[in-house]
Design an enzyme around this catalytic site. Sequence first.
Site, PDB file in Angstrom:
ATOM      1  N   ALA A  63      -5.954   1.477 -73.480  1.00  0.00           N
ATOM      2  CA  ALA A  63      -6.742   1.540 -74.350  1.00  0.00           C
ATOM      3  C   ALA A  63      -6.273   2.786 -75.072  1.00  0.00           C
ATOM      4  O   ALA A  63      -5.743   3.777 -74.581  1.00  0.00           O
ATOM      5  CB  ALA A  63      -8.255   1.480 -73.982  1.00  0.00           C
ATOM      6  N   GLY A 102      -5.618  -1.047 -70.274  1.00  0.00           N
ATOM      7  CA  GLY A 102      -5.857  -1.928 -71.019  1.00  0.00           C
ATOM      8  C   GLY A 102      -4.477  -2.780 -71.370  1.00  0.00           C
ATOM      9  O   GLY A 102      -4.302  -3.936 -71.495  1.00  0.00           O
ATOM     10  N   GLU A 105      -4.088  -4.928 -68.429  1.00  0.00           N
ATOM     11  CA  GLU A 105      -4.965  -6.260 -68.428  1.00  0.00           C
ATOM     12  C   GLU A 105      -4.863  -7.293 -69.524  1.00  0.00           C
ATOM     13  O   GLU A 105      -5.031  -8.332 -69.201  1.00  0.00           O
ATOM     14  CB  GLU A 105      -6.391  -5.240 -68.666  1.00  0.00           C
ATOM     15  CG  GLU A 105      -6.843  -4.532 -67.543  1.00  0.00           C
ATOM     16  CD  GLU A 105      -8.118  -3.892 -67.902  1.00  0.00           C
ATOM     17  OE1 GLU A 105      -8.050  -2.835 -68.821  1.00  0.00           O
ATOM     18  OE2 GLU A 105      -9.207  -4.038 -67.282  1.00  0.00           O
ATOM     19  N   GLU A 125      -7.389   3.911 -64.802  1.00  0.00           N
ATOM     20  CA  GLU A 125      -8.484   4.094 -65.444  1.00  0.00           C
ATOM     21  C   GLU A 125      -9.428   5.018 -64.447  1.00  0.00           C
ATOM     22  O   GLU A 125     -10.050   6.103 -64.898  1.00  0.00           O
ATOM     23  CB  GLU A 125      -9.353   3.185 -65.492  1.00  0.00           C
ATOM     24  CG  GLU A 125      -8.994   2.126 -66.682  1.00  0.00           C
ATOM     25  CD  GLU A 125      -8.070   1.173 -66.743  1.00  0.00           C
ATOM     26  OE1 GLU A 125      -7.048   1.421 -65.544  1.00  0.00           O
ATOM     27  OE2 GLU A 125      -7.642   0.391 -67.555  1.00  0.00           O
TER      28      GLU A 125
HETATM   29  N1  CAA Z   1      -4.681   6.670 -75.678  1.00  0.00           N
HETATM   30  C1  CAA Z   1      -4.343   7.617 -76.451  1.00  0.00           C
HETATM   31  N2  CAA Z   1      -3.362   8.690 -76.441  1.00  0.00           N
HETATM   32  C2  CAA Z   1      -2.657   8.592 -75.256  1.00  0.00           C
HETATM   33  C3  CAA Z   1      -2.721   7.540 -74.289  1.00  0.00           C
HETATM   34  C4  CAA Z   1      -3.732   6.581 -74.475  1.00  0.00           C
HETATM   35  N3  CAA Z   1      -3.915   5.552 -73.497  1.00  0.00           N
HETATM   36  N4  CAA Z   1      -1.744   7.723 -73.425  1.00  0.00           N
HETATM   37  C5  CAA Z   1      -1.017   8.768 -73.644  1.00  0.00           C
HETATM   38  N5  CAA Z   1      -1.511   9.241 -74.884  1.00  0.00           N
HETATM   39  C6  CAA Z   1      -0.991  10.373 -75.752  1.00  0.00           C
HETATM   40  C7  CAA Z   1      -0.845  11.721 -75.183  1.00  0.00           C
HETATM   41  O1  CAA Z   1      -2.116  12.236 -75.412  1.00  0.00           O
HETATM   42  C8  CAA Z   1       0.165  12.116 -75.571  1.00  0.00           C
HETATM   43  O2  CAA Z   1      -0.309  12.765 -76.969  1.00  0.00           O
HETATM   44  P1  CAA Z   1       0.511  14.036 -77.717  1.00  0.00           P
HETATM   45  O3  CAA Z   1       1.817  13.908 -77.654  1.00  0.00           O
HETATM   46  O4  CAA Z   1      -0.309  14.304 -78.943  1.00  0.00           O
HETATM   47  O5  CAA Z   1      -0.181  15.314 -76.604  1.00  0.00           O
HETATM   48  C9  CAA Z   1       1.282  11.234 -76.008  1.00  0.00           C
HETATM   49  O6  CAA Z   1       0.545  10.033 -75.833  1.00  0.00           O
HETATM   50  C10 CAA Z   1       2.452  11.133 -74.814  1.00  0.00           C
HETATM   51  O7  CAA Z   1       1.751  11.199 -73.665  1.00  0.00           O
HETATM   52  P2  CAA Z   1       2.507  11.970 -72.560  1.00  0.00           P
HETATM   53  O8  CAA Z   1       2.629  13.291 -72.783  1.00  0.00           O
HETATM   54  O9  CAA Z   1       1.571  11.842 -71.292  1.00  0.00           O
HETATM   55  O10 CAA Z   1       3.746  11.112 -71.976  1.00  0.00           O
HETATM   56  P3  CAA Z   1       4.450  10.807 -70.811  1.00  0.00           P
HETATM   57  O11 CAA Z   1       5.650   9.981 -71.128  1.00  0.00           O
HETATM   58  O12 CAA Z   1       4.592  11.844 -69.976  1.00  0.00           O
HETATM   59  O13 CAA Z   1       3.309   9.647 -69.985  1.00  0.00           O
HETATM   60  C11 CAA Z   1       2.115   7.676 -69.773  1.00  0.00           C
HETATM   61  C12 CAA Z   1       3.238   8.671 -70.726  1.00  0.00           C
HETATM   62  C13 CAA Z   1       2.400   7.616 -68.519  1.00  0.00           C
HETATM   63  C14 CAA Z   1       1.770   6.677 -70.712  1.00  0.00           C
HETATM   64  C15 CAA Z   1       0.966   8.813 -69.953  1.00  0.00           C
HETATM   65  O14 CAA Z   1       0.465   9.482 -71.100  1.00  0.00           O
HETATM   66  C16 CAA Z   1      -0.377   8.171 -69.295  1.00  0.00           C
HETATM   67  O15 CAA Z   1      -0.633   8.235 -68.028  1.00  0.00           O
HETATM   68  N6  CAA Z   1      -1.524   7.882 -70.238  1.00  0.00           N
HETATM   69  C17 CAA Z   1      -2.582   7.343 -69.852  1.00  0.00           C
HETATM   70  C18 CAA Z   1      -2.657   5.873 -69.381  1.00  0.00           C
HETATM   71  C19 CAA Z   1      -4.046   5.428 -69.245  1.00  0.00           C
HETATM   72  O16 CAA Z   1      -4.648   6.012 -68.318  1.00  0.00           O
HETATM   73  N7  CAA Z   1      -4.302   4.514 -69.400  1.00  0.00           N
HETATM   74  C20 CAA Z   1      -5.459   3.695 -69.446  1.00  0.00           C
HETATM   75  C21 CAA Z   1      -6.197   3.837 -70.427  1.00  0.00           C
HETATM   76  S1  CAA Z   1      -8.102   3.493 -70.271  1.00  0.00           S
HETATM   77  C22 CAA Z   1      -8.053   1.917 -70.578  1.00  0.00           C
HETATM   78  O17 CAA Z   1      -7.073   1.117 -70.754  1.00  0.00           O
HETATM   79  C23 CAA Z   1      -9.658   1.300 -70.516  1.00  0.00           C
HETATM   80  C24 CAA Z   1      -9.560  -0.043 -70.386  1.00  0.00           C
HETATM   81  O18 CAA Z   1      -9.875  -0.524 -69.228  1.00  0.00           O
HETATM   82  C25 CAA Z   1     -10.001  -0.938 -71.547  1.00  0.00           C
END
Ligand code: CAA
Length: 694
Positions: A63, A102, A105, A125
């Site tokens: 998400a 998400g 999911e 999450e």
């Molecule tokens: N939403 C919004 N922005 C996100 C994001 C997300 N889910 N995931 C990453 N970003 C953004 C980061 O903030 C970063 O932004 P900036 O460049 O402006 O700083 C950019 O994307 C790149 O991210 P990273 O620097 O972390 O890049 P990476 O290549 O090292 O890692 C990644 C990539 C593994 C996807 C890592 O970003 C990550 O772990 N992201 C979070 C994943 C996550 O937690 N997903 C679950 C979301 S909650 C959800 O989905 C709820 C639900 O059940 C409905």
Amino acid sequence: MSDFVSLERRGSVAVVTVNNPPVNALGAGVRQGLVSCLEQANADTEIDIIVLLGSGRTFPAGADITEFGKPMADPDLHEVILAYENSDKPVLAAIHGTALGGGLELALGCDYRCGSAAARVGLPEVKLGILPGAGGTQRLPRLIGVEAALKIIVSGDFVAAGKALDLGILDHIVDGDLVDGAVAHARSLIDDGKPRRRIRDMNAEAPPELFDTFEKSIARRARGYLAPFKCIEAIRGAVELAFEEGMANERKLFIECMKSPQSAGQRHMFFAERQSAKVPDVPKDTPLRTIAGAGVIGAGTMGGGIAMNFANAGIPVTIIDIDQQGLDKGLGIIEGNYAATVKKGRISQAEMDQRMGLISGALDYAALAQVDIVVEAAFEGMSLKKEIFGKLDAVCKPGAILATNTSTLDVNEIAAATGRPQDVIGTHFFSPANVMKLLEIVRAGKTSAEVIATTMKLARKINKVGVLVGVCDGFVGNRMLHGYFNEAQRLLEEGALPHQVDKVLYDWGFAMGPLAVMDLAGIDVGWRIRKEKAASRDPDQPYSSTVADRLAEMGRFGQKTRRGWYIYQEGSRVPQPDPEVEDMLKQVSKEKGITRRDITDQEIFKRCMYQLVNIGADILDEGIAMRSGDIDVIYVYGYGFPVFRGGPMFYAERVGLKQVYDDIAKFHEIHGVTWRPSALLKRLAEEGKGFNDL
Ligand code: CAA
């Protein structure tokens, strides 16, 4: 079609592609595009199967976290996933990069899932203080079994494609081009007459005791956290409730977590960590130097740990020590550390051999002539450091980065001992250096942008979180710690006992209380530094000894002598209160004319915590830290501060800076100079602002 999602026909296969860089997060535009492309594909009579994938570097990684806490535009993720699950035509998710949260999911709402060999999946999450809120806790246990789902969801860890295939999260690994491979696989599913497969129609079964056993198994690791336990509760619902009820239960628990201060703290940390990698005056396109070989000065515990970081990242490293004996001892400790890791099954013997093969020792600085970076990890002492940097200046090639691991000394003065101060930087590792994630990167007055950018990049390469700070005594982390430790000691002088102080901070979520930390680090370390400083102090400002000095004078150096603030049984790290310490404290109070009193837990907490906040505010004011979030990252990754509290500065903002300031001002009236309120804190409190407004 939308800006975020496109539809392409490949024969009778429709390819739906998400395009929302950098990580294809499932924001409102993506959700709308996903539904409309699905509708179009279903309406097209030529199409008999749909492939769903992400463009660029990844399948949707979750998400859009930036939307959290705001009203959600339609359709929500549930509706999107339901649309895919109820699609007229079968859907194959084709995963590359990281299908997370998400994103996974959504893939679980599809009939089938294939992925590239390098893909990873996960439901992280829990690391944001929430639980998978779009059916993950209901569908994953149905697909792969309850125990496996518990492990994945409660840890939040990523699962590599091979394991995902074994578990049944993926049905097929695609070799070569993902789109071509996925389209061919989709075609074969149709040709082979594979049936529709809705995960919601499967059953999740588990013996009732599984949940309690699992909860017990994580109790220590998850102490103080809310989300891991809510994840377990939601997964239990997958077993005990019908699908729709389980989903409603998941939703309820998700909202509970989302509204919790813990999730706010963990989401703050997610963004603060990423923000800390950015340096406003060091642009993204700053040229980087190549780091293909490294040197470390000093084969002690620190030097050895630092060398392991380089070897772990595949960078050959040469350790220099003054004598062969020290070198042999240091290399022996490194070997022992690796052997212990092999024994625990975390790396293979072959990996250990390969890493040991990258580490060499030498007595002569000439061995560093060709390395790209040297990290000096010798004893703390300015004259010694200057001598070392003078030698490095003489032998190292032009452009080599000369880094010091000093935790207290002035990096400008060290840099001035070379003819190339632009190449000198501080890299303050935390002990044990091969384990702790934090790297305080200290920028001196003349450090070049190139050297900063390269060192920040190197931090990531060696699996550290690098935070850039400026030069001051103790930099960010230890300068704040100093105030926190001293306050803990003043509480002891006023009437508290070590275990009372520690319990308050431990129960709040710290990995250890301040006095237990001092016992671990060694009471003698600070004592020696204080004595050295006292010797060179202005005679008009006599040194006032701390109660820790008294402890050191009693030969109680902490865990290493099995006596410090506590007493430790042979071979045990469990602190036990010691009446001898209590007697000493009473004696000190008497000598200082302090009448000991009962001190409440709340006072203990505020006085320790607000020392961190007040000094942190000074550090921000002086520009030593760039952002309050950087201080939070330092405390969470370097000092065992509970991540679910979001760091000391975030915590203060949640309490309200006005409230914090008022308490500090009151402490100032009562306790005097150590509580002089930070000018920045005062200003922000008066203006009704927060650190984030800076
Ligand atoms: N939403 C919004 N922005 C996100 C994001 C997300 N889910 N995931 C990453 N970003 C953004 C980061 O903030 C970063 O932004 P900036 O460049 O402006 O700083 C950019 O994307 C790149 O991210 P990273 O620097 O972390 O890049 P990476 O290549 O090292 O890692 C990644 C990539 C593994 C996807 C890592 O970003 C990550 O772990 N992201 C979070 C994943 C996550 O937690 N997903 C679950 C979301 S909650 C959800 O989905 C709820 C639900 O059940 C409905």
